[in-house]
Write a protein that holds these residues in place. Structure first.
Motif, short mmCIF file in Angstrom:
data_model
loop_
_atom_site.label_atom_id
_atom_site.label_comp_id
_atom_site.label_asym_id
_atom_site.label_seq_id
_atom_site.Cartn_x
_atom_site.Cartn_y
_atom_site.Cartn_z
N PRO A 158 0.90 -1.21 -0.09
CA PRO A 158 0.06 0.02 0.04
C PRO A 158 1.04 1.23 -0.03
N SER A 159 0.46 2.27 -0.69
CA SER A 159 1.18 3.56 -0.76
C SER A 159 1.29 3.99 0.50
N ALA A 160 0.39 4.19 1.53
CA ALA A 160 0.69 4.70 2.73
C ALA A 160 1.52 3.93 3.68
N TRP A 161 2.06 2.82 3.04
CA TRP A 161 3.03 2.03 3.96
C TRP A 161 4.45 2.53 3.66
N PHE A 162 4.67 3.20 2.72
CA PHE A 162 5.90 3.61 2.34
C PHE A 162 6.56 4.72 2.99
N GLY A 163 7.50 4.54 3.57
CA GLY A 163 8.19 5.61 4.32
C GLY A 163 7.93 5.24 6.05
N ARG A 164 7.14 4.05 6.25
CA ARG A 164 7.22 3.39 7.62
C ARG A 164 8.02 2.19 7.95
N ARG A 165 8.77 2.39 9.05
CA ARG A 165 9.72 1.58 9.34
C ARG A 165 9.31 0.07 9.26
N ALA A 166 8.15 -0.39 9.82
CA ALA A 166 7.45 -1.68 9.85
C ALA A 166 7.30 -2.14 8.33
N ALA A 167 7.24 -1.50 7.42
CA ALA A 167 7.21 -1.88 6.07
C ALA A 167 8.61 -1.72 5.33
N ALA A 168 9.67 -1.33 5.62
CA ALA A 168 10.74 -1.13 5.21
C ALA A 168 11.23 -2.08 4.28
N GLU A 169 11.27 -3.61 4.67
CA GLU A 169 11.60 -4.52 4.12
C GLU A 169 10.87 -4.91 2.64
N LEU A 170 9.64 -4.63 2.90
CA LEU A 170 8.65 -5.02 1.65
C LEU A 170 8.91 -3.67 0.55
N ARG A 198 -5.04 -2.02 8.41
CA ARG A 198 -4.55 -2.50 9.67
C ARG A 198 -3.02 -1.69 9.96
N GLY A 199 -2.26 -1.69 8.60
CA GLY A 199 -1.12 -0.89 8.68
C GLY A 199 0.08 -2.20 8.71
N PRO A 200 1.25 -1.71 8.47
CA PRO A 200 2.43 -2.35 8.75
C PRO A 200 2.74 -2.97 9.95
N GLY A 201 2.37 -2.26 10.81
CA GLY A 201 2.47 -2.97 12.33
C GLY A 201 2.02 -4.09 12.76
N ASP A 202 1.01 -4.55 11.92
CA ASP A 202 0.08 -5.78 12.22
C ASP A 202 0.89 -6.81 11.32
N ALA A 203 1.43 -7.73 12.17
CA ALA A 203 1.95 -9.01 11.50
C ALA A 203 1.17 -9.73 10.43
N ARG A 204 -0.06 -10.06 10.50
CA ARG A 204 -0.86 -10.67 9.58
C ARG A 204 -1.09 -9.84 8.35
N ALA A 205 -1.17 -8.55 8.39
CA ALA A 205 -1.20 -7.46 7.45
C ALA A 205 0.12 -7.67 6.38
N GLU A 243 2.22 -10.27 6.24
CA GLU A 243 2.25 -11.43 5.75
C GLU A 243 1.25 -11.54 4.71
N VAL A 244 0.21 -10.98 4.70
CA VAL A 244 -0.71 -11.02 3.43
C VAL A 244 -0.03 -10.33 2.28
N VAL A 245 0.43 -9.05 2.63
CA VAL A 245 1.01 -8.20 1.64
C VAL A 245 2.36 -8.82 1.04
N ALA A 246 3.09 -9.52 1.82
CA ALA A 246 4.33 -10.25 1.38
C ALA A 246 3.96 -11.27 0.37
N ALA A 247 2.83 -12.07 0.85
CA ALA A 247 2.50 -13.40 -0.19
C ALA A 247 2.07 -12.67 -1.47
N LEU A 248 1.20 -11.53 -1.45
CA LEU A 248 0.91 -10.93 -2.64
C LEU A 248 1.92 -10.30 -3.40
N LEU A 249 3.03 -9.76 -2.91
CA LEU A 249 4.25 -9.40 -3.45
C LEU A 249 4.82 -10.45 -3.99
#
Length: 129
Positions: free
Chosen positions: A56-68, A100-107, A109-115
């Motif tokens: 998600p665009s909103a996840w960019f710049g967020r530490r929890a989503a850096a790896e994705l 839920r945002g990148p701080g949510d482990a399940r979120a 996980e789902v985004v990583a699988a889609l990626l």
């Protein structure tokens, strides 16, 4: 439809190994549910076709989503992060996992699988492919 959105939809189609140009229509499958999707050669979405930002665009710049984000070059509109999805799947992801945002482990996980699925369907971009 805005020209910027059409360009992004075409980027998603041109870099999707499952997408094929059939006359003046791109045909592919939803990244989520594999429903048949169509897109005119000029980028106009047909039927339920929508543009999915896998990370998600909103996840960019967020530490929890850096790896994705690193996997798609830290740019939300990088073609590796753009996919075709049916509107219902895209909306559902947006209302649940994305929200839920990148701080949510399940979120994450789902985004990583889609990626992973998007990158497995990756093909180098070309104007005619």
């Amino acid at each position: 439809m805005r020209s910027a959105l059409r360009r992004r939809l075409l980027q998603a189609a041109r870099t999707d190994a499952l997408a094929a140009l059939d006359g003046d229509t791109w045909r592919s499958r939803c990244l989520h549910c594999r429903r048949a999707l169509a897109l005119r050669a000029d980028g106009e979405a047909l039927g339920t076709t929508s543009l999915e930002h896998v990370v998600p665009s909103a996840w960019f710049g967020r530490r929890a989503a850096a790896e994705l984000c690193a996997r798609v070059g830290f740019e939300p509109d990088d073609p590796r992060n753009l996919a075709l999805a049916c509107a219902s799947c895209n909306h559902g992801k947006g209302c649940t996992h994305d929200a839920r945002g990148p701080g949510d482990a399940r979120a994450r996980e789902v985004v990583a699988a889609l990626l992973d699925a998007r990158l497995a369907r990756w093909r180098e971009p070309s104007e005619t492919a």
